[in-house]
Design an enzyme around this catalytic site. Structure first.
Site, mmCIF file in Angstrom:
data_model
loop_
_atom_site.group_PDB
_atom_site.id
_atom_site.type_symbol
_atom_site.label_atom_id
_atom_site.label_comp_id
_atom_site.label_asym_id
_atom_site.label_seq_id
_atom_site.Cartn_x
_atom_site.Cartn_y
_atom_site.Cartn_z
ATOM 1 N N CYS A 43 104.477 81.298 19.431
ATOM 2 C CA CYS A 43 105.256 80.180 19.567
ATOM 3 C C CYS A 43 105.247 78.933 19.783
ATOM 4 O O CYS A 43 105.125 77.771 19.565
ATOM 5 C CB CYS A 43 106.682 80.747 20.497
ATOM 6 S SG CYS A 43 107.329 82.365 19.689
ATOM 7 N N HIS A 91 109.037 75.307 22.741
ATOM 8 C CA HIS A 91 109.088 76.544 23.699
ATOM 9 C C HIS A 91 109.518 76.069 25.026
ATOM 10 O O HIS A 91 108.874 75.084 25.643
ATOM 11 C CB HIS A 91 107.749 77.094 23.615
ATOM 12 C CG HIS A 91 107.787 78.618 24.033
ATOM 13 N ND1 HIS A 91 108.017 78.783 25.343
ATOM 14 C CD2 HIS A 91 107.782 79.808 23.353
ATOM 15 C CE1 HIS A 91 107.931 80.079 25.368
ATOM 16 N NE2 HIS A 91 107.961 80.462 24.400
#
Length: 594
Positions: free
Chosen positions: A71, A125
């Site tokens: 991610c 993120h």
């Protein structure tokens, strides 16, 4: 076609598109861990009518690839249009502005052009990689929104067969029984709708980024979506076993699944045991090439053990069922957003981009989760709706009427336009900017750490012409993944920077995937191209699922010998390009000698 003529043609096509564009709003939608398991990408099992409907008004890139299948590095790379080696983010423990360079992000670029920019859900993120602020105030006009119910995502909120609550992988729930009576992606959609309504009468264009948390694990989703995928209709992937010649360094041991309560109860031995059975169903026997391990080994090119169980695992089918149900759940949220564009009168002035940060393995190669360089982990959906360019529909009815997937799961839409050439998520920033009415950032120089605004991707504006399906063999996508060792460790999936000793650089072309695993030095962020730990070479004409690694000792020796002719300072992408040429030529020579 000569290079100069090709460039002239591409420039002409780009100018034709530019002439049609005006400054547009942008609705940027991002899913988490979504592979190309969508109807519009040819997956016959997926029920995704709202995203398919979007594709029917859009241009879809069929072969788009992330730069790292995890991610934080992937999102940072896409939003800055810089490769992980430039952001120097391979884990979750640094902020690129202070760690590598003060790079301009895509939303920041729009904000600098007087756009109102807002983040809802998971775009950057959260945490250290975005400075605990989702990069506010650089990227966003207002603080980023995160759904309050996300705090329960990894808590014991999944009711098990024993009636007790657990922190399970498989977590289909009655939403009314969840804390707050809601789920994160429902809250994300509600907030995005509120922001859209607030922009209707505002003359300032907007860049609204909406990030859904699913189908990321745990599969905490409304239980009704499971009904779309009866377990008796679920099937396994055609290659559920670890390939016999897969280098050990390439294998991801899916530790995040192993930590879930329901998976821990299965007593799976680390690292190679498959997901075990609830009960056994006979499967076809293993192919001969998977029954034994090649006798040719070397310390630098280790191979993995192969399972001979001959059985499929029902728990695997349940994972696949829950993943697909999560995809349909996300599809419903996307449908709510798109329908709102119609109702608010924004569909004709708003560009919609839909994508994901990376893919996810659903049992291919004996792997689950992401954390690899395989196609299933790096390939993502990438869809652009540009009013007046991808769709000139003059009908009076709605552009994106909401489709209730629980009522009409099999509604079929035909793709408007597809691009088959290989592209990268790095291309998103320059392409979105150009198509929205701004100038695309300039291409970065070879050394670009001091450049605040430039792109390491390519502006794909020239592709936005009807019926464009050119095959560009020279188009390439580069991905990479770090490992702490040559063999699987408990931190193999997510090594901290200080623990990375091997970096796997992977190049995806139209015909092949070539990956080389080289020594990496985290203190200097450099690789030693002369220390090759392992290699992978897959040819799609013979092996579309990447199960037959034909990289062997012969190719390894030839590649290392011919690399001596390259300058020591040659970039990794340049080296990979040259190595692929050498390997392809060596393969032909090797076959001729056999």
């Amino acid at each position: 076609m000569p290079t100069c003529l090709r460039l002239l043609v591409l420039l002409t096509l780009a100018l034709a598109v530019v002439s049609k564009r005006a400054k547009k709003n942008v609705l940027f939608i991002m899913a988490d861990d979504l592979r190309t398991s969508l109807g519009c990408y040819g997956d016959s099992l997926a029920k995704s009518p709202n995203i398919d409907q979007l594709a029917s008004r859009s241009q879809s890139f069929l072969n788009a690839f992330a730069q790292q299948a995890v991610c934080a590095p992937s999102r940072t790379s896409m939003l800055t249009s810089r490769r992980p080696d430039t952001t120097r983010l391979y884990d979750f423990n640094s902020y690129w502005r202070t760690h590598a360079g003060n790079y301009t992000t895509m939303p920041q670029y729009f904000k600098s052009h007087r756009y109102f920019t807002a983040s809802v859900g998971k775009i950057f993120h959260p945490g250290v990689p975005s400075n605990h602020s989702d990069d506010y105030p650089y990227s966003w006009s207002i603080p980023a929104y995160h759904p309050p119910s996300f705090r329960y995502e990894n808590e014991k909120v999944c009711k098990g067969e024993d009636g007790k609550l657990h922190a399970n992988l498989l977590c289909a729930v009655n939403v009314t029984e969840q804390p707050g009576g809601t789920l994160p992606d429902l809250e994300v959609t509600d907030e995005a709708l509120r922001l859209l309504k607030s922009r209707v009468n505002d003359d300032v264009p907007f860049f609204l980024a909406v990030g859904f948390h699913k189908p990321h694990i745990p599969f905490r989703i409304p239980q009704e979506y499971l009904s779309l995928y009866p377990i008796e209709q679920m099937t396994l992937v055609p290659d559920p076993d670890i390939p016999s010649k897969l280098p050990a360094v390439a294998y991801n041991p899916w530790m995040d699944l192993r930590k879930r309560d329901d998976v821990q109860k299965l007593n799976i031995s680390f690292p190679y045991d498959p997901i075990p059975k609830d009960f056994q169903v006979r499967a076809p026997p293993l192919a001969p090439e998977k029954q034994t391990i090649s006798e040719r080994r070397s310390p630098s090119l280790p191979f993995l053990p192969v399972s001979h169980t001959g059985c499929v695992r029902v728990f695997q089918l349940r994972i696949r069922q829950h993943y697909y149900a999560a995809v349909s759940y996300v599809d419903a949220q996307v449908g709510r957003l798109l329908c709102a564009l119609d109702k608010l009168g924004l569909a004709n002035s708003t560009m919609v981009v839909f994508t994901s940060d990376h893919g996810w393995s659903l049992g291919e190669h004996g792997e689950w989760a992401k954390y690899s360089n395989f196609d299933v982990a790096t390939r993502v959906p990438l869809i652009f709706y540009v009013p007046g360019v991808t769709s000139n529909d003059s009908r009076r009815d709605a552009t994106f009427p909401f489709v209730n997937v629980l009522v009409q799961p099999d509604l079929v839409f035909k793709n408007q336009q597809v691009i088959k050439n290989v592209v990268e998520l790095l291309d998103v920033f320059p392409t979105v900017s150009h198509m929205a009415g701004l100038k695309a950032p300039k291409i970065c120089p070879d050394v670009c750490f001091k450049n605040k605004l430039c792109t390491e991707g390519l502006d794909q504006t020239y592709t936005f012409t009807q019926g464009h399906e050119w095959r560009l063999p020279e188009a390439l996508a580069f991905s990479q993944y770090p490992r702490p060792a040559d063999t699987p460790q408990e931190n193999s999936d997510l090594p901290d920077l200080k623990d990375i000793t091997v970096m796997g650089y992977s190049m995806r072309s139209w015909d092949n995937r070539y990956t080389v695993w080289m020594s990496f030095y985290p203190e200097t962020f450099t690789v030693n191209a002369t220390e090759v730990h392992a290699g992978e070479f897959y040819i799609y004409a013979d092996d579309p699922t990447e199960d037959k690694n034909i990289y062997d000792e012969y190719f390894h020796g030839e590649m290392m010998r011919k690399m001596d002719s390259l300058f020591p300072t040659a970039s990794v992408p340049m080296r990979l390009r040259q190595q692929l040429l050498y390997l392809s030529a060596g393969r032909k020579t090797h076959r001729g000698q056999a």
